[in-house]
Write a protein that holds these residues in place. Structure first.
Motif, short mmCIF file in Angstrom:
data_model
loop_
_atom_site.label_atom_id
_atom_site.label_comp_id
_atom_site.label_asym_id
_atom_site.label_seq_id
_atom_site.Cartn_x
_atom_site.Cartn_y
_atom_site.Cartn_z
N PRO A 93 -29.89 2.06 48.29
CA PRO A 93 -29.73 2.60 46.93
C PRO A 93 -30.92 3.48 46.54
O PRO A 93 -31.93 3.00 46.04
CB PRO A 93 -29.65 1.34 46.07
N LEU A 94 -30.78 4.78 46.73
CA LEU A 94 -31.87 5.71 46.42
C LEU A 94 -32.22 5.70 44.93
O LEU A 94 -33.39 5.61 44.56
CB LEU A 94 -31.49 7.12 46.87
N GLN A 95 -31.19 5.77 44.08
CA GLN A 95 -31.45 5.81 42.64
C GLN A 95 -32.10 4.52 42.15
O GLN A 95 -33.01 4.54 41.33
CB GLN A 95 -30.14 6.07 41.89
N THR A 96 -31.62 3.38 42.68
CA THR A 96 -32.22 2.10 42.31
C THR A 96 -33.67 2.03 42.75
O THR A 96 -34.54 1.54 42.02
CB THR A 96 -31.43 0.94 42.93
N LEU A 97 -33.95 2.52 43.95
CA LEU A 97 -35.32 2.50 44.48
C LEU A 97 -36.27 3.27 43.57
O LEU A 97 -37.33 2.78 43.20
CB LEU A 97 -35.32 3.09 45.89
N THR A 98 -35.88 4.49 43.20
CA THR A 98 -36.77 5.31 42.39
C THR A 98 -36.86 4.82 40.95
O THR A 98 -37.86 5.06 40.26
CB THR A 98 -36.30 6.77 42.40
N THR A 99 -35.82 4.12 40.48
CA THR A 99 -35.82 3.61 39.10
C THR A 99 -36.65 2.35 38.98
O THR A 99 -37.43 2.17 38.02
CB THR A 99 -34.39 3.33 38.62
N VAL A 100 -36.49 1.44 39.95
CA VAL A 100 -37.17 0.15 39.89
C VAL A 100 -38.64 0.27 40.31
O VAL A 100 -39.52 -0.30 39.66
CB VAL A 100 -36.45 -0.88 40.79
N CYS A 101 -38.92 1.02 41.35
CA CYS A 101 -40.28 1.11 41.89
C CYS A 101 -41.06 2.20 41.16
O CYS A 101 -41.38 3.28 41.72
CB CYS A 101 -40.24 1.37 43.39
N THR A 102 -41.39 1.93 39.93
CA THR A 102 -42.07 2.92 39.09
C THR A 102 -43.50 3.17 39.54
O THR A 102 -44.05 4.25 39.27
CB THR A 102 -42.07 2.44 37.63
#
Length: 351
Positions: A246-255
């Motif tokens: 999940p690319l979007q989840t990765l960039t959203t969660v890993c701030t």
């Protein structure tokens, strides 16, 4: 200070003949037992120092009565005032560790008759020696409990470290660490250890449990199934990405990781390039990252960088943790999607 062994004896009418006799008691062993268990009797360090000074006046073969004056005892304690000494003596008498035998003029001495009878006026420590067995047993029980507590605590800390490696965001570890801030009983330590062992067992089962496979209906399908399994295993060993992360989840969660990016992370190429930039800053050598990328795939290796940085407050050694989940024994259990989901839930709960 020399060890003094005293025989507790009471003399009868006959000259020099003891009416009763008990085995020799190491009075300093009894003193140490009372010192170690003083909290059970409400004694403070000052009480213990006073008793130690009084015991130092006893001489081998001269009984268990202290004949020294209050002034002499005060000086040997270290200069306490007489009122404090009297309070300490009163406390020992109250607890049954000491007994007063006062003379008519309040002096402390011993007198003997021609027939060998004696009268001792002073502070008798016979009650203390009479309770030697009780004090020694209590001190040993406290020492056993202390050692068991240390042993159980070390086991608990080991289990916490194991869970942290697999799931740094596990809520149970937070709760246990809060509980460990206070002094616990042996029963409470064992309860915590049992909960952690159950958690470790559950996590191990979840990682190691074989996946259920639907068996084919005929031999031809069996052959094709074996061929496909071998191909999947080969892909896994070669490090190809066989799942969509999940690319979007990765960039959203890993701030934490995205905050260091100079440009927006629009695709996996951007993420992988940024991960290679972050790795040396985190103490992860470039060669280690490349080995991980070849083994588990560049996407999973990049996810590992992002996730580790996001959990930086829970991980002591970034390099060791990265190696463990990508190249070490925990590689088979590393699931970026699952970790991102847990981080997302944790973030939502604290929001």
């Amino acid at each position: 200070m020399a060890f003094t062994k005293l025989s507790v004896q009471t003399f009868g009418v006959g000259k020099g003949t003891p009416a009763t006799s008990t085995p020799e008691t190491d009075i300093w062993a009894v003193f140490r037992a009372l010192r170690d268990t003083r909290s059970l009797f409400g004694l403070r360090p000052g009480h213990v120092q006073t008793l130690q000074a009084m015991l130092s006046f006893l001489k081998p073969g001269h009984g268990d009565t202290v004949f020294a004056s209050n002034d002499e005892i005060c000086r040997r304690v270290g200069g306490i005032d007489e009122r404090t000494l009297r309070r300490h003596i009163d406390r020992f008498v109250e607890l049954g560790f000491m007994k007063r035998h006062d003379s008519p003029n309040r002096k402390r001495y011993r007198v003997k008759s021609s027939e060998g009878q004696s009268i001792s006026y002073g502070l008798s420590l016979t009650p203390l020696l009479a309770r030697a067995g009780e004090l020694l047993a209590t001190a040993q029980a406290m020492e056993n409990a202390r050692r068991d507590g240390v042993f159980l605590r070390k086991q608990i800390l080991t289990k916490l470290a194991q869970i942290d490696e697999a799931d740094p965001e596990n809520e149970l570890t937070h709760q246990v660490r809060r509980v460990l801030r206070r002094k616990l009983s042996i029963a409470e330590y064992r309860t915590l250890l049992g909960e952690l062992e159950a958690q470790c067992k559950h996590m191990s089962t979840a990682v190691d449990a074989p996946k259920t496979m639907k068996l084919p209906a005929n031999d031809g399908q069996t052959v094709r199934h074996h061929s496909k399994s071998k191909k999947e295993q080969k892909d896994l060993e070669s490090g190809t990405d066989n799942e969509t992360l999940p690319l979007q989840t990765l960039t959203t969660v890993c701030t934490q990781a995205t905050s260091f990016a100079t440009n927006s992370l629009k695709n996996w190429h951007d993420v992988e390039s940024h991960a290679r930039t972050l790795a040396p800053m985190m103490g992860i050598h470039e060669s280690t990252f490349e080995k991980a990328a070849r083994k588990i795939g560049s996407q999973k290796a990049s996810c590992a960088i992002f996730i580790i940085l996001q959990m930086s407050n829970r991980i002591r050694d970034f390099g060791a943790y990265f190696h463990s989940i990508t190249l070490g024994r925990r590689e088979t259990g590393f699931n970026p999607s699952l970790l991102l989901e847990r981080l997302s839930r944790s973030r939502a709960a604290t929001a």
